[in-house]
Design a protein around this motif. Structure first.
Motif, PDB file in Angstrom:
ATOM      1  N   HIS A 156       0.826  -1.205   0.000  1.00 57.78           N
ATOM      2  CA  HIS A 156       0.000   0.000   0.000  1.00 57.78           C
ATOM      3  C   HIS A 156       0.858   1.253   0.000  1.00 57.78           C
ATOM      4  O   HIS A 156       1.856   1.341   0.712  1.00 57.78           O
ATOM      5  CB  HIS A 156      -0.902   0.024   1.249  1.00 57.78           C
ATOM      6  CG  HIS A 156      -1.773   1.229   1.319  1.00 57.78           C
ATOM      7  ND1 HIS A 156      -1.518   2.295   2.178  1.00 57.78           N
ATOM      8  CD2 HIS A 156      -2.901   1.564   0.640  1.00 57.78           C
ATOM      9  CE1 HIS A 156      -2.456   3.210   2.013  1.00 57.78           C
ATOM     10  NE2 HIS A 156      -3.301   2.802   1.096  1.00 57.78           N
ATOM     11  N   VAL A 188     -13.400  -3.146  10.710  1.00 58.87           N
ATOM     12  CA  VAL A 188     -13.265  -1.892   9.961  1.00 58.87           C
ATOM     13  C   VAL A 188     -13.801  -0.703  10.757  1.00 58.87           C
ATOM     14  O   VAL A 188     -13.372   0.444  10.519  1.00 58.87           O
ATOM     15  CB  VAL A 188     -13.973  -1.967   8.589  1.00 58.87           C
ATOM     16  CG1 VAL A 188     -13.307  -2.984   7.690  1.00 58.87           C
ATOM     17  CG2 VAL A 188     -15.448  -2.296   8.756  1.00 58.87           C
ATOM     18  N   GLN A 215      -9.568  -0.327   4.829  1.00 61.24           N
ATOM     19  CA  GLN A 215      -9.517  -0.687   3.416  1.00 61.24           C
ATOM     20  C   GLN A 215      -8.319  -1.584   3.118  1.00 61.24           C
ATOM     21  O   GLN A 215      -8.424  -2.557   2.352  1.00 61.24           O
ATOM     22  CB  GLN A 215      -9.457   0.587   2.570  1.00 61.24           C
ATOM     23  CG  GLN A 215     -10.734   1.418   2.633  1.00 61.24           C
ATOM     24  CD  GLN A 215     -10.537   2.823   2.093  1.00 61.24           C
ATOM     25  OE1 GLN A 215      -9.436   3.380   2.120  1.00 61.24           O
ATOM     26  NE2 GLN A 215     -11.613   3.422   1.598  1.00 61.24           N
ATOM     27  N   GLY A 248      -5.760   3.306  -0.107  1.00 59.45           N
ATOM     28  CA  GLY A 248      -6.829   2.380   0.228  1.00 59.45           C
ATOM     29  C   GLY A 248      -7.561   1.762  -0.940  1.00 59.45           C
ATOM     30  O   GLY A 248      -8.422   0.909  -0.740  1.00 59.45           O
ATOM     31  N   GLN A 249      -7.217   2.167  -2.165  1.00 60.77           N
ATOM     32  CA  GLN A 249      -7.947   1.680  -3.336  1.00 60.77           C
ATOM     33  C   GLN A 249      -7.046   0.819  -4.225  1.00 60.77           C
ATOM     34  O   GLN A 249      -5.850   1.075  -4.344  1.00 60.77           O
ATOM     35  CB  GLN A 249      -8.486   2.862  -4.154  1.00 60.77           C
ATOM     36  CG  GLN A 249      -9.369   3.813  -3.358  1.00 60.77           C
ATOM     37  CD  GLN A 249     -10.597   3.133  -2.789  1.00 60.77           C
ATOM     38  OE1 GLN A 249     -11.274   2.372  -3.476  1.00 60.77           O
ATOM     39  NE2 GLN A 249     -10.901   3.414  -1.518  1.00 60.77           N
ATOM     40  N   ASP A 257     -13.593  -8.217  -3.409  1.00 59.69           N
ATOM     41  CA  ASP A 257     -13.556  -6.778  -3.145  1.00 59.69           C
ATOM     42  C   ASP A 257     -14.686  -6.058  -3.871  1.00 59.69           C
ATOM     43  O   ASP A 257     -15.328  -5.166  -3.298  1.00 59.69           O
ATOM     44  CB  ASP A 257     -12.212  -6.188  -3.574  1.00 59.69           C
ATOM     45  CG  ASP A 257     -11.055  -6.715  -2.754  1.00 59.69           C
ATOM     46  OD1 ASP A 257     -10.706  -6.075  -1.752  1.00 59.69           O
ATOM     47  OD2 ASP A 257     -10.510  -7.772  -3.107  1.00 59.69           O
ATOM     48  N   ASP A 296     -17.671  -6.555  -1.872  1.00 65.73           N
ATOM     49  CA  ASP A 296     -17.532  -6.249  -0.447  1.00 65.73           C
ATOM     50  C   ASP A 296     -17.914  -7.458   0.415  1.00 65.73           C
ATOM     51  O   ASP A 296     -18.737  -7.364   1.333  1.00 65.73           O
ATOM     52  CB  ASP A 296     -18.396  -5.040  -0.072  1.00 65.73           C
ATOM     53  CG  ASP A 296     -18.052  -4.470   1.305  1.00 65.73           C
ATOM     54  OD1 ASP A 296     -16.922  -4.730   1.786  1.00 65.73           O
ATOM     55  OD2 ASP A 296     -18.902  -3.781   1.894  1.00 65.73           O
TER      56      ASP A 296
END
Length: 379
Positions: free
Chosen positions: A96, A151, A160, A181-182, A191, A194
């Motif tokens: 990340h 979360v 995320q 986060g994406q 994903d 969800d």
């Protein structure tokens, strides 16, 4: 004729700079590492630091020391924070990149940005959980949370990251590459819908292999529904807090002559499946029937069935919304269902039944994928 000028033409050549000046001109970011560690039913381990004012929790891990590799940093932090010195860190689940002006960065913190590696810390046994020891000055407690609850305790961007990394492990997909986060590459099926692992209070209930006693009503019929390559179909029911995975099937209605009729009806309504030759694997005792209005002791039936056709996606008449339809190996399905070791054993029983009854192969390791909306032709 003059040549076009590139922005890079204005960069001072390295040869014109001292080594120190050149080094200072390069990007510099923080480097950290953390781990996804779960309990036997798929809940994620979080730790609560003593030094935060916002009451947010964290994944176990921390910042790398100068020159320290992220893997070594994660091993060191796990040993320091949890007292687990032999925990295997198997795969890189996610990488990340956090930009320096992300809204989750505390105001006034001079963060130049961060690169974070998320490793797979595996599943802890009950003995390993008992062996966890926290540094009291740094961490006040630890706990395992269902992902939908986890979360809520993490900063949004940390949540995320956690979900993407954990779903990479569950779905057997490639390392997730994230920015703020994406996903920056293709978004995997778990994903995009969800999908969360749901904690089930009855996860440790034994599967009874004997016939259901005559006086015990069957309230539920769920099945491991096999396609020709040995994978099974899961449906994911969307909701305000995410989608929850289920085996096809549902509640036995008065109009259903048998639980097998329930399975055929529900599989067609939820996932547009045509099934054949359902086989009873066993049943789980529900002592209260609370979810069915407190009906008292009842049996929840587990079956295996062969899928002969998958039709176009449709709205489930009971809920008024379409379910996501996923193909997973039986072991992946067991992990997503949150049934722990009993679920893994039940999945193996279903695999053995499919091989003996229909000659189906054991599914090869593969990424979880979504069934196309137009359906699938099966050989």
């Amino acid at each position: 004729m003059a040549s076009p000028v590139s922005p890079s033409d204005h960069v001072t050549p390295k040869a014109a700079l001292s080594d120190a000046q050149y080094a200072a001109s390069r990007h510099a970011v923080w480097l950290s590492a953390a781990a996804i560690v779960t309990d036997q039913v798929g809940r994620v381990l979080l730790v609560k630091p003593t030094y935060r004012e916002d009451d947010r929790w964290l994944l176990p891990g921390g910042a790398a020391e100068p020159g320290e590799h992220p893997l070594n940093a994660c091993r060191r932090e796990i040993a320091e924070e949890l007292g687990l010195r032999d925990l295997a860190l198997q795969d890189v689940l996610a990488i990340h990149s956090l930009s320096p002006h992300h809204p989750d960065i505390k105001p006034g913190m001079p963060c130049p940005g961060e690169i974070r590696y998320i490793f797979d810390g595996g599943t802890l046994t009950p003995d390993e959980v008992q062996a966890i020891r926290l540094p009291p000055k740094e961490l006040s407690e630890f706990a395992f949370f269902e992902t939908r609850d986890a979360v809520q305790r993490l900063l949004p961007v940390d949540g995320q990251i956690m979900l993407a990394a954990y779903r990479s492990r569950l779905g057997n997909t490639a390392t997730a590459h994230l920015a703020d986060g994406q996903h920056i590459l293709d978004v995997p099926a778990l994903d995009s819908h969800d999908v969360h692992v749901r904690y089930r209070p009855m996860w440790d209930s034994p599967l009874n292999r004997t016939p259901v006693p005559g006086q015990l009503p069957v309230q539920q019929a769920w099945a491991w529904c096999f396609v020709p390559d040995g994978r099974v179909v899961l449906v994911a029911d969307p909701g305000p807090r995410g989608s929850l995975p289920m085996l096809p099937g549902g509640t036995v209605e008065k109009a259903d002559a048998t639980p097998e009729d329930t399975l055929h009806r529900e599989a067609a309504e939820e996932a547009q499946l045509t099934l054949t030759e359902p086989v009873r694997l066993g049943w789980v005792l529900d002592e209260t029937g609370e979810v069915y209005g407190g009906v008292g002791p009842n049996a929840r039936l587990r079956l295996a069935a062969r899928v002969t056709a998958i039709g176009p996606a449709a709205v489930d008449p009971a809920t008024g919304r379409p379910f996501a339809r996923l193909l997973a190996t039986p072991s992946q399905a067991a992990a997503l269902l949150g049934w722990g070791p009993p679920g893994a054993r039940q999945a193996q029983l279903a695999v053995e039944t499919a091989r003996e009854r229909w000659g189906l192969p054991a599914a090869r390791a593969a990424a979880i994928e979504e069934i196309p909306s137009e359906g699938v032709r099966l050989s």
